[in-house]
Design a protein around this motif. Structure first.
Motif, PDB file in Angstrom:
ATOM      1  N   PHE A 116      60.363  -3.138  37.520  1.00  0.00           N
ATOM      2  CA  PHE A 116      58.956  -3.480  37.328  1.00  0.00           C
ATOM      3  C   PHE A 116      58.151  -3.462  38.615  1.00  0.00           C
ATOM      4  O   PHE A 116      56.954  -3.208  38.591  1.00  0.00           O
ATOM      5  CB  PHE A 116      58.825  -4.792  36.542  1.00  0.00           C
ATOM      6  CG  PHE A 116      59.030  -4.545  35.086  1.00  0.00           C
ATOM      7  CD1 PHE A 116      57.973  -4.160  34.282  1.00  0.00           C
ATOM      8  CD2 PHE A 116      60.295  -4.601  34.519  1.00  0.00           C
ATOM      9  CE1 PHE A 116      58.153  -3.872  32.941  1.00  0.00           C
ATOM     10  CE2 PHE A 116      60.499  -4.312  33.186  1.00  0.00           C
ATOM     11  CZ  PHE A 116      59.424  -3.947  32.390  1.00  0.00           C
ATOM     12  N   GLU A 142      54.875  -1.065  38.757  1.00  0.00           N
ATOM     13  CA  GLU A 142      53.621  -1.620  39.227  1.00  0.00           C
ATOM     14  C   GLU A 142      53.098  -0.799  40.404  1.00  0.00           C
ATOM     15  O   GLU A 142      51.905  -0.535  40.533  1.00  0.00           O
ATOM     16  CB  GLU A 142      53.831  -3.085  39.623  1.00  0.00           C
ATOM     17  CG  GLU A 142      52.588  -3.817  40.087  1.00  0.00           C
ATOM     18  CD  GLU A 142      51.555  -4.048  38.973  1.00  0.00           C
ATOM     19  OE1 GLU A 142      51.941  -4.039  37.790  1.00  0.00           O
ATOM     20  OE2 GLU A 142      50.364  -4.227  39.314  1.00  0.00           O
ATOM     21  N   ARG A 156      54.444  -1.673  29.911  1.00  0.00           N
ATOM     22  CA  ARG A 156      54.084  -3.085  29.911  1.00  0.00           C
ATOM     23  C   ARG A 156      53.799  -3.553  28.490  1.00  0.00           C
ATOM     24  O   ARG A 156      54.192  -4.650  28.084  1.00  0.00           O
ATOM     25  CB  ARG A 156      52.868  -3.305  30.815  1.00  0.00           C
ATOM     26  CG  ARG A 156      52.541  -4.756  31.010  1.00  0.00           C
ATOM     27  CD  ARG A 156      51.586  -4.971  32.176  1.00  0.00           C
ATOM     28  NE  ARG A 156      50.460  -4.059  32.107  1.00  0.00           N
ATOM     29  CZ  ARG A 156      50.070  -3.261  33.101  1.00  0.00           C
ATOM     30  NH1 ARG A 156      50.695  -3.279  34.243  1.00  0.00           N
ATOM     31  NH2 ARG A 156      49.045  -2.466  32.961  1.00  0.00           N
ATOM     32  N   HIS A 213      55.647  -6.558  26.451  1.00  0.00           N
ATOM     33  CA  HIS A 213      55.002  -7.722  25.845  1.00  0.00           C
ATOM     34  C   HIS A 213      55.229  -7.792  24.355  1.00  0.00           C
ATOM     35  O   HIS A 213      55.385  -8.868  23.790  1.00  0.00           O
ATOM     36  CB  HIS A 213      53.496  -7.695  26.140  1.00  0.00           C
ATOM     37  CG  HIS A 213      53.179  -8.187  27.498  1.00  0.00           C
ATOM     38  ND1 HIS A 213      53.057  -9.513  27.792  1.00  0.00           N
ATOM     39  CD2 HIS A 213      53.016  -7.523  28.655  1.00  0.00           C
ATOM     40  CE1 HIS A 213      52.811  -9.658  29.085  1.00  0.00           C
ATOM     41  NE2 HIS A 213      52.788  -8.458  29.639  1.00  0.00           N
ATOM     42  N   ARG A 228      58.735  -9.904  35.026  1.00  0.00           N
ATOM     43  CA  ARG A 228      57.399 -10.372  35.417  1.00  0.00           C
ATOM     44  C   ARG A 228      57.348 -10.742  36.901  1.00  0.00           C
ATOM     45  O   ARG A 228      56.346 -10.514  37.569  1.00  0.00           O
ATOM     46  CB  ARG A 228      56.994 -11.567  34.554  1.00  0.00           C
ATOM     47  CG  ARG A 228      56.904 -11.231  33.090  1.00  0.00           C
ATOM     48  CD  ARG A 228      55.892 -10.171  32.807  1.00  0.00           C
ATOM     49  NE  ARG A 228      54.545 -10.684  32.642  1.00  0.00           N
ATOM     50  CZ  ARG A 228      53.446  -9.939  32.671  1.00  0.00           C
ATOM     51  NH1 ARG A 228      53.547  -8.648  32.896  1.00  0.00           N
ATOM     52  NH2 ARG A 228      52.256 -10.468  32.515  1.00  0.00           N
ATOM     53  N   THR A 252      56.843  -7.631  38.785  1.00  0.00           N
ATOM     54  CA  THR A 252      55.478  -7.150  38.601  1.00  0.00           C
ATOM     55  C   THR A 252      54.497  -7.893  39.506  1.00  0.00           C
ATOM     56  O   THR A 252      53.697  -7.288  40.225  1.00  0.00           O
ATOM     57  CB  THR A 252      55.032  -7.362  37.132  1.00  0.00           C
ATOM     58  OG1 THR A 252      55.942  -6.669  36.288  1.00  0.00           O
ATOM     59  CG2 THR A 252      53.621  -6.852  36.903  1.00  0.00           C
TER      60      THR A 252
END
Lengths: 313, 483
Positions: free
Chosen positions: A13, A17, A144, A148, A161, A164
């Motif tokens: 992640f 990002e 993403r 989620h 997370r 990220t």
């Protein structure tokens, strides 16, 4: 969960990002270059600075030519964190942790990789650039979205997370670090057209022009922008927002594992510093110093998390 | 469109075709499929074929090819025409497979304990003693439940209506089961109407059965539900997709050697909360690399000390170390004797007649008939290093002759089998291609569980008899019909 898996999720992640952030930076830079009256290439230099790759760039180039910078950031192997290699790393990490991902998250990641591999197979000409940059944002957004929409809210989610938000905080802080001088009141002539362009650049690169207008109307000030990007916890790319998210994800881990680590204290104190100061105080104590301290703290937190959760032996 | 070959083999009736009877009508297992096919449009089927490829790429069902950097990840071609077996055909096969797998486990137990089969002179002692696949470290070790081969893949070929042969046993770490599962998944997605019309025995619960079967083999130290982990050499291994697939579907951790260490006499994995003991390790790493302290000292893929933990009963390793001696190609030719020795029955499944080149008479026969034979390296796999006599050039034959004469004991030879053909979809329509079949067998203390069907590998090149994916073979869904 395996330490290796936690590390794989975190890096997957972070790299995703990073792809998105690089695309945003390029979009802002491209837009500025198109609208700049003097047609200079100054902004491409600061884009390179923002990704921290001046030295690598200068090894192969002697000026900041648009096509060269774009290629450097998107696909040049001389730049170790070019978008293509970042998505490569993201996908390799995804393969490594495939057992921890829902099918949809894996497929979105794989799809992102397959499409970008095609889109970035050759240098991207100017006329295709907006589309390709949009594609990068869109495809990474799909990962993403799948995260989620389909992932259990457990430690797997938390490590994803944490990666990220550390990467995002780092990115916003770098933008501020490179551009802090435009925000210093003593130097900038508020309202001059050059500064407006620069500020626009900053807001655009974090996708925040519209939100900024909602909050501040058309009144643009350096304090307003700095507050928006540093302290406004409603702004999803501000330092305060990212550190808040870091803290909440780390707290979930603390509760789930019933184990508090040094990284928890570090993030707590970062958060404390952000909430204890007004933007005026930050300017007073030195914006540049504040950002430098933030960058070094976030790097230290990253290392501590790796240690505390045994990403490696 | 008629369910007939657009491009039949013509004047090659020596091959048994699974689709068509000699009178041109479909064989009975294909009745319903042929009926459905008759109402289909070839354009739609071709499109489905391409869709399948996209699906495989998106899902990442790829394999890595060693020594081909460009094509780092490749797809195994998938053919959309299923191979169909009747319940009766399958029933016969399962009896033979079960008998053979039982014998293999009894053979392994015996080899690593009293070696009665050697005392009885049914298998030559030197074949075992001088064999690298025999692990002295396993002598006297009894794995939990006496299970050596938790997972076996038995490679079968067909040459006639009732004629099946075992081509080889895979008793080490057989692969391909993820393709069996994804092939079915793909077919279910593409042709749901087929499955509502034709009742096919399900295969999708294989990961659950595997998990249950492994759980039943936990070591005595297990407390509560056994903790299972899959050991992979890493993301660059050819079968990495399968390793992660199986771990995923079993809900087990996928570990590499560097995630593991010995903690308090157990093998434990490094987790975010510290080290956690593993009860059953489904390893996809070869014996040689399993433990640098006991085997290959340079290995970084294994776990130092795991053999000591294993011998002390601290973990179950699946398959057990040392099972390679049972699927060794030099042992293969003794399998009918082995089956008879341990079960007291004649082997239900036939072996391919095999010439052991180590024996002088056999060698001279093989050298005289090289152009008609298939010669395999005793320790080879994956279709590498083998000679298919009828397909070889003069130069290849003479080169191989030299190798064979220099080291005859490295080789066995078999007649070129007339492998059965099944239909695949080509641009021109249906075409017959040669196939083999790898059913997957799970062994636990009280049960031998065979998943209906298995992996059908198909040689996509016209006339080719080599089905290995590393040699341009593809796969298809294999149906066993409900009664």
């Amino acid at each position: 969960m395996l330490g290796k898996t936690a590390g794989g999720l975190y890096w997957m992640f972070r790299h995703l990002e990073r792809c998105e952030n690089t695309a945003r930076l390029l979009e802002a830079g491209f837009r500025i270059a198109l609208t700049r009256p003097d047609g200079s290439n100054d902004d491409w230099g600061s884009v390179i600075d923002t990704v921290g790759a001046r030295a690598a760039y200068m090894e192969h180039h002697d000026q900041f030519d648009q096509a060269e910078v774009v290629n450097f950031l998107l696909r040049d192997p001389a730049n170790p964190s070019n978008v293509m290699s970042a998505i490569d790393s993201a996908r390799n990490n995804a393969r490594l942790v495939r057992t921890a991902l829902s099918r949809e998250v894996w497929e979105a990641t794989n799809e992102c990789w397959m499409q970008l591999k095609t889109a970035l197979a050759k240098p991207v000409p100017d006329r295709d650039l907006p589309e390709v940059l949009g594609l990068i944002r869109q495809l990474s957004g799909q990962v993403r979205g799948a995260l989620h929409g389909t992932m259990l809210r457990n430690d797997i989610f938390n490590f994803a997370r944490i990666g990220t938000f550390l990467e995002r905080a780092d990115n916003t802080a770098r933008i501020l670090d490179v551009k802090y001088y435009v925000l210093l009141p003593s130097i900038s002539q508020i309202g001059s057209s050059l500064d407006n362009v620069q500020w626009e650049n900053i807001l655009r690169s974090v996708g925040g022009q519209r939100s900024f207008r909602w909050i501040n109307g058309t009144e643009v000030s350096s304090h307003g922008i700095a507050n928006f990007l540093i302290l406004d916890s409603r702004m999803p790319r501000s330092l305060a927002f990212c550190v808040n998210k870091l803290q909440s994800n780390l707290s979930y881990l603390e509760r789930e594992y019933d184990l508090r680590h040094p990284c928890h204290d570090m993030v707590q104190s970062m958060l404390g510093r952000l909430s204890a100061h007004s933007i005026d105080q930050i300017f007073e104590n030195g914006l540049h110093e504040f950002i430098l301290a933030f960058l070094s703290e976030s790097a230290a937190v990253g290392n501590e998390i790796e240690r505390n959760y045994r990403f490696q032996e | 469109m008629h369910c007939r070959y657009a491009d039949p083999m013509g004047d090659t009736p020596q091959f048994f075709d699974e689709l068509t009877r000699p009178d041109g009508q479909p064989r009975s297992p294909y009745d319903d499929y042929a009926h459905w096919f008759g109402q289909e449009d070839i354009g739609r089927l071709r499109r489905k074929s391409l869709e399948a490829e996209t699906f495989f790429r998106r899902t990442g069902i790829t394999f890595n090819v060693y020594g081909q950097q460009e094509a780092d990840e490749r797809l195994i071609p998938f053919d959309v025409v299923p191979r169909v077996l009747s319940a009766r055909e399958w029933g016969r096969l399962t009896k033979g497979i079960e008998q053979r797998v039982r014998a293999i486990n009894a053979f392994l137990y015996d080899l690593y304990h009293r070696q009665e089969i050697l005392r009885a002179g049914r298998v030559p002692r030197e074949l075992i003693a001088q064999n690298d696949a025999f692990l002295p470290q396993m002598i006297g070790v009894t794995p939990p439940g006496n299970v050596y081969t938790h997972i076996v893949g038995v490679d079968l070929v067909r040459t006639g209506e009732d004629q099946f042969y075992v081509l080889e046993d895979n008793a080490r770490t057989p692969s391909g089961v993820s393709y069996m599962l994804e092939n079915r998944e793909t077919m279910l997605q593409m042709f749901p109407e087929l499955f509502s019309r034709i009742k096919v025995k399900p295969v999708q619960d294989y990961p659950l059965r595997l998990s249950r079967s492994l759980c039943a083999c936990g070591p005595p130290v297990t407390s509560g539900r056994p903790v299972i982990a899959v050991l992979t050499p890493g993301i660059h291994n050819a079968a990495y997709f399968e390793h992660s697939f199986l771990a995923d579907h079993m809900g087990a951790e996928l570990v590499e050697g560097h995630d593991l260490r010995v903690v308090d006499g157990r093998i434990a994995m490094r987790t975010t909360r510290g080290y956690k003991a593993i009860d059953v390790l489904y390893r996809r790493v070869d014996d040689d690399y399993l433990d640098p302290l006991n085997f290959n000292a340079d290995s970084v893929l294994g776990v130092p000390g795991i053999m000591d933990v294993y011998r002390a009963g601290g973990i179950t390793i699946a398959n057990a170390p040392g099972t390679g001696i049972a699927d060794d190609k030099a042992i293969y030719s003794y399998m009918p004797d082995i089956v008879e020795f341990y079960t007291g029955e004649k082997a239900l499944l036939e072996n391919v007649p095999t010439h052991r080149c180590a024996e002088v008479e056999s060698l001279s026969y093989v050298l005289d008939n090289l152009a008609d034979l298939v010669v395999k390296e005793v320790h080879g796999s994956g279709g590498y290093g083998m000679l298919v006599g009828p397909a070889a050039s003069k130069k290849e034959l003479s080169d191989f002759r030299a190798k064979l004469t220099a080291k005859p004991d490295k080789y066995i030879a078999q007649p070129t089998l007339a492998l059965s053909t099944v239909p695949i979809l080509t641009k021109a329509g249906l075409a017959p291609r040669h196939v083999d079949l790898r059913p997957f067998v799970l062994v636990s203390p009280n049960k031998i569980d065979i998943t209906p069907g298995g992996l059908t590998r198909v040689a996509l090149k016209k006339g080719s008899l080599v089905v290995n994916s590393s040699q341009g073979g593809g796969t298809k869904d294999t149906w066993v019909l409900e009664d």
